[in-house]
Design a protein around this motif. Structure first.
Motif, PDB file in Angstrom:
ATOM      1  N   ALA A 158       0.841  -1.209   0.000  1.00  0.00           N
ATOM      2  CA  ALA A 158       0.000   0.000   0.000  1.00  0.00           C
ATOM      3  C   ALA A 158       0.872   1.254   0.000  1.00  0.00           C
ATOM      4  CB  ALA A 158      -0.936   0.000   1.208  1.00  0.00           C
ATOM      5  N   ARG A 159       1.906   1.241   0.821  1.00  0.00           N
ATOM      6  CA  ARG A 159       2.817   2.404   0.862  1.00  0.00           C
ATOM      7  C   ARG A 159       3.560   2.573  -0.451  1.00  0.00           C
ATOM      8  NH1 ARG A 159       4.050   0.832   6.660  1.00  0.00           N
ATOM      9  NH2 ARG A 159       2.861   2.366   7.845  1.00  0.00           N
ATOM     10  N   ALA A 160       3.995   1.465  -1.042  1.00  0.00           N
ATOM     11  CA  ALA A 160       4.727   1.544  -2.318  1.00  0.00           C
ATOM     12  C   ALA A 160       3.842   2.127  -3.413  1.00  0.00           C
ATOM     13  CB  ALA A 160       5.232   0.156  -2.717  1.00  0.00           C
ATOM     14  N   ILE A 161       2.568   1.746  -3.432  1.00  0.00           N
ATOM     15  CA  ILE A 161       1.648   2.291  -4.429  1.00  0.00           C
ATOM     16  C   ILE A 161       1.423   3.777  -4.164  1.00  0.00           C
ATOM     17  CG2 ILE A 161      -0.682   2.202  -5.400  1.00  0.00           C
ATOM     18  CD1 ILE A 161      -0.750  -0.787  -4.476  1.00  0.00           C
ATOM     19  N   ALA A 162       1.129   4.118  -2.917  1.00  0.00           N
ATOM     20  CA  ALA A 162       0.773   5.496  -2.569  1.00  0.00           C
ATOM     21  C   ALA A 162       1.940   6.463  -2.692  1.00  0.00           C
ATOM     22  CB  ALA A 162       0.212   5.539  -1.139  1.00  0.00           C
ATOM     23  N   GLN A 163       3.142   6.007  -2.355  1.00  0.00           N
ATOM     24  CA  GLN A 163       4.274   6.926  -2.282  1.00  0.00           C
ATOM     25  C   GLN A 163       5.281   6.738  -3.412  1.00  0.00           C
ATOM     26  OE1 GLN A 163       5.732   5.999   1.629  1.00  0.00           O
ATOM     27  NE2 GLN A 163       3.964   6.926   2.635  1.00  0.00           N
ATOM     28  N   GLY A 164       5.105   5.706  -4.219  1.00  0.00           N
ATOM     29  CA  GLY A 164       6.086   5.391  -5.248  1.00  0.00           C
ATOM     30  C   GLY A 164       6.167   6.401  -6.369  1.00  0.00           C
ATOM     31  N   SER A 165       5.268   6.312  -7.317  1.00  0.00           N
ATOM     32  CA  SER A 165       5.244   7.189  -8.486  1.00  0.00           C
ATOM     33  C   SER A 165       3.801   7.574  -8.784  1.00  0.00           C
ATOM     34  CB  SER A 165       5.863   6.485  -9.697  1.00  0.00           C
ATOM     35  OG  SER A 165       7.211   6.168  -9.463  1.00  0.00           O
ATOM     36  N   PRO A 166       3.217   8.468  -7.972  1.00  0.00           N
ATOM     37  CA  PRO A 166       1.796   8.789  -8.147  1.00  0.00           C
ATOM     38  C   PRO A 166       1.459   9.407  -9.501  1.00  0.00           C
ATOM     39  CG  PRO A 166       2.804  10.215  -6.504  1.00  0.00           C
ATOM     40  CD  PRO A 166       3.819   9.184  -6.863  1.00  0.00           C
ATOM     41  N   GLU A 167       2.456   9.916 -10.190  1.00  0.00           N
ATOM     42  CA  GLU A 167       2.191  10.460 -11.521  1.00  0.00           C
ATOM     43  C   GLU A 167       1.993   9.342 -12.555  1.00  0.00           C
ATOM     44  OE1 GLU A 167       6.526   9.671 -11.345  1.00  0.00           O
ATOM     45  OE2 GLU A 167       5.069  10.481  -9.945  1.00  0.00           O
ATOM     46  N   LEU A 168       2.377   8.108 -12.184  1.00  0.00           N
ATOM     47  CA  LEU A 168       2.203   6.947 -13.057  1.00  0.00           C
ATOM     48  C   LEU A 168       1.128   6.005 -12.539  1.00  0.00           C
ATOM     49  CD1 LEU A 168       5.945   6.022 -13.762  1.00  0.00           C
ATOM     50  CD2 LEU A 168       4.414   7.411 -15.170  1.00  0.00           C
ATOM     51  N   VAL A 169       1.148   5.763 -11.221  1.00  0.00           N
ATOM     52  CA  VAL A 169       0.217   4.839 -10.571  1.00  0.00           C
ATOM     53  C   VAL A 169      -0.302   5.519  -9.308  1.00  0.00           C
ATOM     54  CG1 VAL A 169      -0.040   2.588  -9.463  1.00  0.00           C
ATOM     55  CG2 VAL A 169       1.452   2.813 -11.451  1.00  0.00           C
ATOM     56  N   THR A 170      -1.607   5.687  -9.226  1.00  0.00           N
ATOM     57  CA  THR A 170      -2.216   6.380  -8.097  1.00  0.00           C
ATOM     58  C   THR A 170      -3.103   5.421  -7.302  1.00  0.00           C
ATOM     59  OG1 THR A 170      -2.207   8.485  -9.274  1.00  0.00           O
ATOM     60  CG2 THR A 170      -3.743   8.286  -7.444  1.00  0.00           C
ATOM     61  N   LEU A 171      -2.892   5.395  -5.996  1.00  0.00           N
ATOM     62  CA  LEU A 171      -3.717   4.575  -5.116  1.00  0.00           C
ATOM     63  C   LEU A 171      -5.057   5.273  -4.894  1.00  0.00           C
ATOM     64  CD1 LEU A 171      -3.977   2.076  -3.259  1.00  0.00           C
ATOM     65  CD2 LEU A 171      -3.037   3.488  -1.421  1.00  0.00           C
ATOM     66  N   VAL A 172      -6.139   4.611  -5.273  1.00  0.00           N
ATOM     67  CA  VAL A 172      -7.481   5.146  -5.086  1.00  0.00           C
ATOM     68  C   VAL A 172      -8.034   4.719  -3.732  1.00  0.00           C
ATOM     69  CG1 VAL A 172      -9.839   5.154  -6.003  1.00  0.00           C
ATOM     70  CG2 VAL A 172      -7.895   5.173  -7.573  1.00  0.00           C
ATOM     71  N   GLY A 173      -7.759   3.457  -3.331  1.00  0.00           N
ATOM     72  CA  GLY A 173      -8.276   2.959  -2.076  1.00  0.00           C
ATOM     73  C   GLY A 173      -7.990   1.478  -1.914  1.00  0.00           C
ATOM     74  N   VAL A 174      -8.692   0.861  -0.987  1.00  0.00           N
ATOM     75  CA  VAL A 174      -8.584  -0.579  -0.780  1.00  0.00           C
ATOM     76  C   VAL A 174      -9.923  -1.212  -1.137  1.00  0.00           C
ATOM     77  CG1 VAL A 174      -6.782  -0.433   0.969  1.00  0.00           C
ATOM     78  CG2 VAL A 174      -9.170  -0.459   1.669  1.00  0.00           C
ATOM     79  N   TYR A 175      -9.871  -2.463  -1.564  1.00  0.00           N
ATOM     80  CA  TYR A 175     -11.052  -3.161  -2.064  1.00  0.00           C
ATOM     81  C   TYR A 175     -11.069  -4.561  -1.476  1.00  0.00           C
ATOM     82  CZ  TYR A 175     -14.318  -5.001  -5.594  1.00  0.00           C
ATOM     83  OH  TYR A 175     -15.384  -5.567  -6.238  1.00  0.00           O
ATOM     84  N   ALA A 176     -12.223  -4.950  -0.963  1.00  0.00           N
ATOM     85  CA  ALA A 176     -12.406  -6.315  -0.463  1.00  0.00           C
ATOM     86  C   ALA A 176     -13.738  -6.827  -0.979  1.00  0.00           C
ATOM     87  CB  ALA A 176     -12.383  -6.341   1.061  1.00  0.00           C
ATOM     88  N   HIS A 177     -13.756  -8.074  -1.364  1.00  0.00           N
ATOM     89  CA  HIS A 177     -14.958  -8.708  -1.892  1.00  0.00           C
ATOM     90  C   HIS A 177     -15.319  -9.880  -0.982  1.00  0.00           C
ATOM     91  CE1 HIS A 177     -17.815 -10.452  -4.663  1.00  0.00           C
ATOM     92  NE2 HIS A 177     -17.140 -11.579  -4.658  1.00  0.00           N
ATOM     93  N   CYS A 178     -16.538  -9.904  -0.516  1.00  0.00           N
ATOM     94  CA  CYS A 178     -16.994 -10.952   0.404  1.00  0.00           C
ATOM     95  C   CYS A 178     -17.544 -12.156  -0.348  1.00  0.00           C
ATOM     96  CB  CYS A 178     -18.044 -10.400   1.360  1.00  0.00           C
ATOM     97  SG  CYS A 178     -17.438  -9.143   2.476  1.00  0.00           S
ATOM     98  N   GLY A 179     -16.774 -12.675  -1.279  1.00  0.00           N
ATOM     99  CA  GLY A 179     -17.196 -13.861  -2.017  1.00  0.00           C
ATOM    100  C   GLY A 179     -17.329 -15.083  -1.130  1.00  0.00           C
ATOM    101  N   ASN A 180     -16.739 -15.026   0.054  1.00  0.00           N
ATOM    102  CA  ASN A 180     -16.863 -16.148   0.974  1.00  0.00           C
ATOM    103  C   ASN A 180     -18.264 -16.228   1.586  1.00  0.00           C
ATOM    104  OD1 ASN A 180     -15.919 -13.722   2.120  1.00  0.00           O
ATOM    105  ND2 ASN A 180     -15.137 -14.740   3.924  1.00  0.00           N
ATOM    106  N   THR A 181     -19.152 -15.318   1.215  1.00  0.00           N
ATOM    107  CA  THR A 181     -20.542 -15.406   1.666  1.00  0.00           C
ATOM    108  C   THR A 181     -21.374 -16.310   0.765  1.00  0.00           C
ATOM    109  OG1 THR A 181     -21.199 -13.478   0.352  1.00  0.00           O
ATOM    110  CG2 THR A 181     -20.536 -13.076   2.651  1.00  0.00           C
ATOM    111  N   TYR A 182     -20.845 -16.663  -0.398  1.00  0.00           N
ATOM    112  CA  TYR A 182     -21.633 -17.430  -1.369  1.00  0.00           C
ATOM    113  C   TYR A 182     -22.135 -18.748  -0.796  1.00  0.00           C
ATOM    114  CZ  TYR A 182     -19.721 -14.170  -4.862  1.00  0.00           C
ATOM    115  OH  TYR A 182     -19.357 -13.058  -5.577  1.00  0.00           O
ATOM    116  N   GLY A 183     -21.396 -19.346   0.093  1.00  0.00           N
ATOM    117  CA  GLY A 183     -21.809 -20.625   0.671  1.00  0.00           C
ATOM    118  C   GLY A 183     -22.657 -20.491   1.925  1.00  0.00           C
ATOM    119  N   CYS A 184     -22.943 -19.284   2.335  1.00  0.00           N
ATOM    120  CA  CYS A 184     -23.735 -19.076   3.552  1.00  0.00           C
ATOM    121  C   CYS A 184     -25.172 -19.537   3.341  1.00  0.00           C
ATOM    122  CB  CYS A 184     -23.719 -17.600   3.953  1.00  0.00           C
ATOM    123  SG  CYS A 184     -22.122 -17.024   4.533  1.00  0.00           S
TER     124      CYS A 184
END
Length: 156
Positions: free
Chosen positions: A107-133
Motif C-alpha cells: 500500500a505504501r509503495a503504491i501510494a508513495q512510489g510514483s503517483p504520476e504513473l500509478v495512483t492509489l485510489v483505495g482498498v477493495y475487499a470482496h466478500c465472495g466467501n458469503t456465497y456458501g452461507c
C-alpha cells in the motif's frame, strides 16, 4: 438498463469482473469503470486501451509484481493507472491478506512510489466467501469480520 438504474443515470462508478463487461459498458457510455480483478499481464494491453479511452478506468493490484508491471507500462498522454489494493479477507480467490506484513508495504509503495504513473485510489475487499452461507446471520458475520479487517488495515 439495470446498470443505468443502479448508477442513478450517472453512468459512473460501475464494477465489472471481466474486460468484456468493461468494453460493453464503455460502449454504452459508462466512463468510470473498475475492473475488479488483479490485472494479469496478458490483459495489460486491453486495460491500457480502456484506461486511455475512459475518463476513469480503475484496476486492482495485489502484489509488488503487479505494481512493477504497471510502472513499467505507463499510460500515455498524462494519464495514470488508478489502482485499488485488493485485500483478501477470507475469500482466498485474489488479493493480499490484510494481516500479511507485505500488504502494508505494498500500500505504501503504491501510494508513495510514483503517483504520476500509478495512483492509489483505495482498498477493495470482496466478500465472495458469503456465497456458501445458508442464512442472513452467517452473511452478516462475514460482513462484520471483513469490515473490521479493512478498517484495521486502513488505520494502520
Amino acid at each position: 438498463e439495470g446498470a443505468a438504474l443502479a448508477t442513478g443515470g450517472s453512468r459512473r462508478g460501475i464494477v465489472v469482473s471481466t474486460l468484456a463487461e468493461a468494453r460493453f459498458f464503455a460502449a454504452g457510455g459508462f466512463d468510470d469503470i473498475l475492473y475488479a480483478f488483479p490485472v494479469p499481464r496478458w490483459r495489460l494491453a486491453e486495460c491500457s486501451e480502456l484506461a486511455q479511452r475512459l475518463q476513469q478506468f480503475q484496476v486492482l493490484l495485489d502484489s509488488p509484481q503487479g505494481l512493477e508491471m504497471l510502472l513499467q507500462n505507463p499510460l500515455p498522454g498524462g494519464k495514470r493507472w488508478l489502482v485499488w489494493l485488493k485485500l483478501d479477507c477470507g475469500n482466498a480467490r485474489a488479493g493480499i491478506r490484510p494481516t500479511d506484513p507485505e500488504a502494508l508495504a505494498l500500500a505504501r509503495a503504491i501510494a508513495q512510489g510514483s503517483p504520476e504513473l500509478v495512483t492509489l485510489v483505495g482498498v477493495y475487499a470482496h466478500c465472495g466467501n458469503t456465497y456458501g452461507c445458508r442464512d442472513i446471520p452467517a452473511i452478516q458475520a462475514i460482513a462484520r469480520d471483513t469490515t473490521a479487517a479493512v478498517l484495521e488495515f486502513v488505520t494502520a
